[in-house]
Design a protein around this motif. Structure first.
Motif, short mmCIF file in Angstrom:
data_model
loop_
_atom_site.label_atom_id
_atom_site.label_comp_id
_atom_site.label_asym_id
_atom_site.label_seq_id
_atom_site.Cartn_x
_atom_site.Cartn_y
_atom_site.Cartn_z
N LEU A 38 0.84 -1.20 0.00
CA LEU A 38 0.00 0.00 0.00
C LEU A 38 0.88 1.25 0.00
O LEU A 38 0.48 2.30 -0.47
N THR A 39 2.10 1.11 0.52
CA THR A 39 3.08 2.19 0.44
C THR A 39 4.23 1.71 -0.45
O THR A 39 4.33 0.53 -0.76
N SER A 40 5.11 2.63 -0.79
CA SER A 40 6.28 2.26 -1.59
C SER A 40 7.32 1.54 -0.77
O SER A 40 8.30 1.03 -1.32
N GLY A 41 7.15 1.49 0.53
CA GLY A 41 8.12 0.87 1.40
C GLY A 41 9.09 1.88 2.01
O GLY A 41 9.87 1.55 2.89
N VAL A 42 9.01 3.11 1.56
CA VAL A 42 9.84 4.17 2.11
C VAL A 42 9.17 4.71 3.37
O VAL A 42 7.97 4.99 3.36
N ILE A 43 9.91 4.83 4.44
CA ILE A 43 9.40 5.40 5.68
C ILE A 43 10.02 6.77 5.86
O ILE A 43 11.24 6.91 5.99
N THR A 44 9.18 7.81 5.84
CA THR A 44 9.65 9.19 5.94
C THR A 44 9.30 9.73 7.31
O THR A 44 8.16 9.58 7.77
N LEU A 45 10.28 10.36 7.95
CA LEU A 45 10.09 10.93 9.28
C LEU A 45 10.27 12.44 9.20
O LEU A 45 11.09 12.95 8.44
N ASP A 46 9.49 13.16 10.03
CA ASP A 46 9.68 14.61 10.10
C ASP A 46 10.85 14.91 11.04
O ASP A 46 11.49 13.99 11.57
N GLY A 47 11.13 16.19 11.27
CA GLY A 47 12.27 16.59 12.09
C GLY A 47 12.19 16.15 13.54
O GLY A 47 13.19 16.17 14.25
N GLU A 48 11.00 15.72 13.97
CA GLU A 48 10.84 15.27 15.34
C GLU A 48 10.69 13.75 15.44
O GLU A 48 10.32 13.23 16.49
N GLY A 49 10.93 13.06 14.35
CA GLY A 49 10.90 11.60 14.35
C GLY A 49 9.52 10.99 14.17
O GLY A 49 9.35 9.78 14.33
N ARG A 50 8.53 11.81 13.82
CA ARG A 50 7.18 11.29 13.58
C ARG A 50 7.07 10.85 12.12
O ARG A 50 7.54 11.53 11.21
N GLU A 51 6.40 9.73 11.92
CA GLU A 51 6.22 9.21 10.57
C GLU A 51 5.25 10.09 9.78
O GLU A 51 4.25 10.57 10.31
N MET A 52 5.58 10.28 8.52
CA MET A 52 4.73 11.08 7.63
C MET A 52 4.13 10.13 6.59
O MET A 52 4.78 9.77 5.62
N PRO A 53 2.87 9.70 6.81
CA PRO A 53 2.26 8.71 5.92
C PRO A 53 2.01 9.26 4.52
O PRO A 53 1.59 10.40 4.35
#
Length: 190
Positions: A38-53
């Motif tokens: 459902l995702t590309s498999g890339v996990i992106t985090l913001d500057g505070e370590g929160r995941e950005m879906p």
């Protein structure tokens, strides 16, 4: 007929698409791995370590149509992936397993909740940690960029990558085969 089975299905000597068509007849539910499908498999985090879906809008539209037409859907994450919860809940009544539940336990709970059998479930997964789940499903599928090891262990390889239309393709394939996809070229011509 041979006693050999490939993921629980008898291999056919005819065109392999006949095996896929037979499986498509029974599908009532989709079981989808979150990461890599459902995702590309890339996990992106913001500057505070929160995941950005991030999810592909076309895949979500396909899921909404599947749900509208009565298909059951489960999304399974093998890790804590609660950041996706709000977005997926807004899509419709999806069974979400986003807290790192063991994949087979989540699958069995989903089937039990909806009174489903293995042959009524299509499973779309992309990596070797999904292998046992794929073995149980009536229609095991991997995206074109799924792990190489899965290629000879699934019934179908999507022509799309995970997070880039793979889910939508399988939704359309199932619903079109069952005569329920109103946007089908077959229905437009016939």
């Amino acid at each position: 007929m041979s006693s050999f089975q490939f993921f629980g299905m008898q291999p056919y000597q005819a065109d392999p698409s006949s095996q896929i068509n037979a499986a498509l007849d029974s599908i009532k539910a989709l079981v989808i791995s979150l990461d890599g499908v459902l995702t590309s498999g890339v996990i992106t985090l913001d500057g505070e370590g929160r995941e950005m879906p991030t999810l592909f809008a076309r895949d979500l539209a396909g899921l909404r149509e599947a749900l509208r037409l009565g298909m059951k859907v489960a999304i399974i994450a093998g890790r804590q992936a609660g950041a996706f919860r709000q977005m997926l809940e807004a899509t419709g009544p999806i069974d979400l397993f986003l807290d790192g539940e063991e994949r087979l336990d989540a699958y069995e709970a989903f089937k039990s909740r909806h009174g489903l059998q293995d042959d009524e479930c299509a499973c779309i997964a992309d990596d070797i940690d999904d292998l046992e789940l794929l073995k149980k499903a009536g229609l095991p599928v991997t995206p074109i960029n799924g792990a190489e090891y899965l290629r000879n262990r699934v019934a179908y390889i999507s022509v799309f990558e995970g997070g880039r239309g793979c889910v939508r393709e399988i939704v359309e394939m199932v619903l079109d085969h069952q005569g329920r996809w109103k946007y089908s070229e077959k229905q437009a011509q016939g």
